[in-house]
Each structure stands twice: as C-alpha cells, then as structure tokens.
Design a protein around this motif. Sequence first.
Motif, PDB file in Angstrom:
ATOM      1  N   THR A  25      -2.876   1.047   4.729  1.00 51.35           N
ATOM      2  CA  THR A  25      -1.894   0.430   3.836  1.00 51.35           C
ATOM      3  C   THR A  25      -0.543   0.124   4.478  1.00 51.35           C
ATOM      4  O   THR A  25       0.118  -0.823   4.059  1.00 51.35           O
ATOM      5  CB  THR A  25      -1.682   1.316   2.593  1.00 51.35           C
ATOM      6  OG1 THR A  25      -1.286   2.630   3.004  1.00 51.35           O
ATOM      7  CG2 THR A  25      -2.960   1.390   1.770  1.00 51.35           C
ATOM      8  N   SER A  48       3.410  -6.109   2.385  1.00 49.19           N
ATOM      9  CA  SER A  48       2.652  -5.307   1.440  1.00 49.19           C
ATOM     10  C   SER A  48       3.594  -4.496   0.565  1.00 49.19           C
ATOM     11  O   SER A  48       4.413  -3.737   1.080  1.00 49.19           O
ATOM     12  CB  SER A  48       1.699  -4.376   2.196  1.00 49.19           C
ATOM     13  OG  SER A  48       0.539  -4.136   1.466  1.00 49.19           O
ATOM     14  N   LEU A  50       3.416  -1.606  -1.661  1.00 45.92           N
ATOM     15  CA  LEU A  50       2.434  -0.532  -1.835  1.00 45.92           C
ATOM     16  C   LEU A  50       2.608   0.162  -3.183  1.00 45.92           C
ATOM     17  O   LEU A  50       3.121   1.273  -3.282  1.00 45.92           O
ATOM     18  CB  LEU A  50       2.553   0.451  -0.674  1.00 45.92           C
ATOM     19  CG  LEU A  50       2.383  -0.183   0.708  1.00 45.92           C
ATOM     20  CD1 LEU A  50       2.578   0.852   1.808  1.00 45.92           C
ATOM     21  CD2 LEU A  50       1.037  -0.870   0.829  1.00 45.92           C
ATOM     22  N   GLN A  51       2.136  -0.544  -4.226  1.00 43.50           N
ATOM     23  CA  GLN A  51       2.223  -0.018  -5.593  1.00 43.50           C
ATOM     24  C   GLN A  51       1.318  -0.851  -6.500  1.00 43.50           C
ATOM     25  O   GLN A  51       0.911  -1.954  -6.138  1.00 43.50           O
ATOM     26  CB  GLN A  51       3.658  -0.112  -6.104  1.00 43.50           C
ATOM     27  CG  GLN A  51       4.168  -1.537  -6.152  1.00 43.50           C
ATOM     28  CD  GLN A  51       5.647  -1.623  -6.474  1.00 43.50           C
ATOM     29  OE1 GLN A  51       6.340  -0.625  -6.484  1.00 43.50           O
ATOM     30  NE2 GLN A  51       6.125  -2.816  -6.753  1.00 43.50           N
ATOM     31  N   LEU A  52       1.043  -0.308  -7.673  1.00 50.34           N
ATOM     32  CA  LEU A  52       0.277  -1.046  -8.672  1.00 50.34           C
ATOM     33  C   LEU A  52       0.996  -2.357  -8.979  1.00 50.34           C
ATOM     34  O   LEU A  52       2.205  -2.376  -9.228  1.00 50.34           O
ATOM     35  CB  LEU A  52       0.138  -0.208  -9.943  1.00 50.34           C
ATOM     36  CG  LEU A  52      -0.646  -0.859 -11.085  1.00 50.34           C
ATOM     37  CD1 LEU A  52      -2.094  -1.107 -10.672  1.00 50.34           C
ATOM     38  CD2 LEU A  52      -0.586   0.027 -12.320  1.00 50.34           C
ATOM     39  N   PHE A  76      -2.545  -5.654  -5.842  1.00 49.64           N
ATOM     40  CA  PHE A  76      -3.147  -4.346  -6.081  1.00 49.64           C
ATOM     41  C   PHE A  76      -3.333  -4.136  -7.587  1.00 49.64           C
ATOM     42  O   PHE A  76      -2.358  -4.094  -8.342  1.00 49.64           O
ATOM     43  CB  PHE A  76      -2.275  -3.222  -5.499  1.00 49.64           C
ATOM     44  CG  PHE A  76      -2.201  -3.238  -3.994  1.00 49.64           C
ATOM     45  CD1 PHE A  76      -3.324  -2.970  -3.230  1.00 49.64           C
ATOM     46  CD2 PHE A  76      -1.013  -3.534  -3.346  1.00 49.64           C
ATOM     47  CE1 PHE A  76      -3.264  -2.991  -1.840  1.00 49.64           C
ATOM     48  CE2 PHE A  76      -0.934  -3.550  -1.966  1.00 49.64           C
ATOM     49  CZ  PHE A  76      -2.066  -3.280  -1.214  1.00 49.64           C
ATOM     50  N   GLU A  78      -5.307  -1.504  -8.736  1.00 51.55           N
ATOM     51  CA  GLU A  78      -5.338  -0.041  -8.870  1.00 51.55           C
ATOM     52  C   GLU A  78      -4.649   0.522  -7.642  1.00 51.55           C
ATOM     53  O   GLU A  78      -4.799  -0.002  -6.534  1.00 51.55           O
ATOM     54  CB  GLU A  78      -6.769   0.509  -8.929  1.00 51.55           C
ATOM     55  CG  GLU A  78      -7.526   0.149 -10.173  1.00 51.55           C
ATOM     56  CD  GLU A  78      -8.917   0.777 -10.206  1.00 51.55           C
ATOM     57  OE1 GLU A  78      -9.069   1.951  -9.787  1.00 51.55           O
ATOM     58  OE2 GLU A  78      -9.844   0.090 -10.645  1.00 51.55           O
ATOM     59  N   TRP A  79      -3.904   1.617  -7.827  1.00 50.41           N
ATOM     60  CA  TRP A  79      -3.205   2.244  -6.709  1.00 50.41           C
ATOM     61  C   TRP A  79      -3.048   3.723  -7.012  1.00 50.41           C
ATOM     62  O   TRP A  79      -2.253   4.110  -7.870  1.00 50.41           O
ATOM     63  CB  TRP A  79      -1.828   1.598  -6.494  1.00 50.41           C
ATOM     64  CG  TRP A  79      -1.129   2.151  -5.299  1.00 50.41           C
ATOM     65  CD1 TRP A  79      -0.265   3.214  -5.269  1.00 50.41           C
ATOM     66  CD2 TRP A  79      -1.254   1.698  -3.964  1.00 50.41           C
ATOM     67  NE1 TRP A  79       0.149   3.444  -3.992  1.00 50.41           N
ATOM     68  CE2 TRP A  79      -0.438   2.516  -3.167  1.00 50.41           C
ATOM     69  CE3 TRP A  79      -1.981   0.664  -3.357  1.00 50.41           C
ATOM     70  CZ2 TRP A  79      -0.319   2.345  -1.784  1.00 50.41           C
ATOM     71  CZ3 TRP A  79      -1.859   0.491  -1.995  1.00 50.41           C
ATOM     72  CH2 TRP A  79      -1.044   1.313  -1.223  1.00 50.41           C
ATOM     73  N   GLU A  81      -2.633   6.749  -4.529  1.00 50.87           N
ATOM     74  CA  GLU A  81      -2.497   7.260  -3.166  1.00 50.87           C
ATOM     75  C   GLU A  81      -2.724   8.756  -3.157  1.00 50.87           C
ATOM     76  O   GLU A  81      -2.124   9.456  -3.990  1.00 50.87           O
ATOM     77  CB  GLU A  81      -1.097   6.937  -2.654  1.00 50.87           C
ATOM     78  CG  GLU A  81      -0.870   7.310  -1.222  1.00 50.87           C
ATOM     79  CD  GLU A  81       0.496   6.860  -0.716  1.00 50.87           C
ATOM     80  OE1 GLU A  81       0.910   7.377   0.322  1.00 50.87           O
ATOM     81  OE2 GLU A  81       1.147   6.018  -1.352  1.00 50.87           O
ATOM     82  N   PHE A  85      -7.479   2.410  -3.544  1.00 48.40           N
ATOM     83  CA  PHE A  85      -6.748   1.217  -3.968  1.00 48.40           C
ATOM     84  C   PHE A  85      -7.759   0.112  -4.202  1.00 48.40           C
ATOM     85  O   PHE A  85      -8.833   0.076  -3.608  1.00 48.40           O
ATOM     86  CB  PHE A  85      -5.646   0.790  -2.980  1.00 48.40           C
ATOM     87  CG  PHE A  85      -6.135   0.240  -1.667  1.00 48.40           C
ATOM     88  CD1 PHE A  85      -6.524  -1.088  -1.539  1.00 48.40           C
ATOM     89  CD2 PHE A  85      -6.183   1.053  -0.552  1.00 48.40           C
ATOM     90  CE1 PHE A  85      -6.970  -1.594  -0.330  1.00 48.40           C
ATOM     91  CE2 PHE A  85      -6.615   0.555   0.669  1.00 48.40           C
ATOM     92  CZ  PHE A  85      -7.011  -0.769   0.779  1.00 48.40           C
TER      93      PHE A  85
END
Length: 154
Positions: A25, A48, A50-52, A76, A78-79, A81, A85
């Motif tokens: 990611t 990127s 990095l979250q829903l 994304f 679904e996320w 961590e 994902f």
Amino acid sequence: MTANVMVIVERQFDFPRPEVFRAWTEPAEMAAWRGSPGWHVEQESVTSELQLGGRHHHVKVRDNDPSTRVTTDAVFTEWFEPDVFVARQRITGDPGIDPDQPLELRVEFTRMGREGTLVRIIQGPYDAEVAGYHSRGWELELERLQDFMTRTSA
C-alpha cells in the motif's frame, strides 16, 4: 464474450502482516516490486490515499518499450489495515482488459503462525481467455514481492 472469471492467487510469506500490508500500500514500497518481469511501476506515477474511499493510481511500463503503458485507477471500497483492502479498478492499456468493465481487486492478509502472512488475491471479472495469463502475472509479481521483502527486512 462475457467477463465472468475471478482469478484467485495465494502465497505465504515469512513476514508479519503489517510489513506485507505496507509493501502493498505505501507508494514507494509498492513501486519497488509491482509489475511482472519485464515491467516496472513508474514511481512518480503512484498516488494513493490509504483510506476507505481513497483513490489510487499507478502506471506500469514495459522495460524494453516505454511506450507500452498500463494505467490503473482505483477507489478503495474496503480498507481494514492490516487485514484486507478492496479496490474498484479501471485498467487501461492492457489489451486483455476492457477499460469500460471495472475490475474488483481484493487482497487479504491472514496471520499464519507467529510472524507469517498468507496473501490472497481475488481479482476479476476476466474473460476466460485471459484469466490464466493474469493469474500467472500475479504469481510472478508475488515472487517479486518475496524478493523485495527479503532485501528490505534483512
């Protein structure tokens, strides 16, 4: 032809889930290993969130022909961590993928033993004629991930 085949590829790694998830990611790490042999990800192309609901973008370039480029744009959906994902993807430049037919990429990271991680990739739908090619591509990319993880965690 109707795209109706899902590709499923798995591989176990002897590295903790958070490290493997990060390699998938974090833009700099992802760019270091993604792409089948003969291809690379253009590092400056990777963005990127990095979250829903976050957006992702990267471009793969053929090593011996930089004019051959495959672009992935995704969101994304679904996320969680470091567990999983899911991204809804639009891929352009790959003759085996219809850019008007979105793909779904699901990557699961399952803890195995004390420090191991099972990575499970589910992607599609593909036309049956190209599903095997893309499955093999994921296998080759996971080999590159193994090499990257071995080099960077030593």
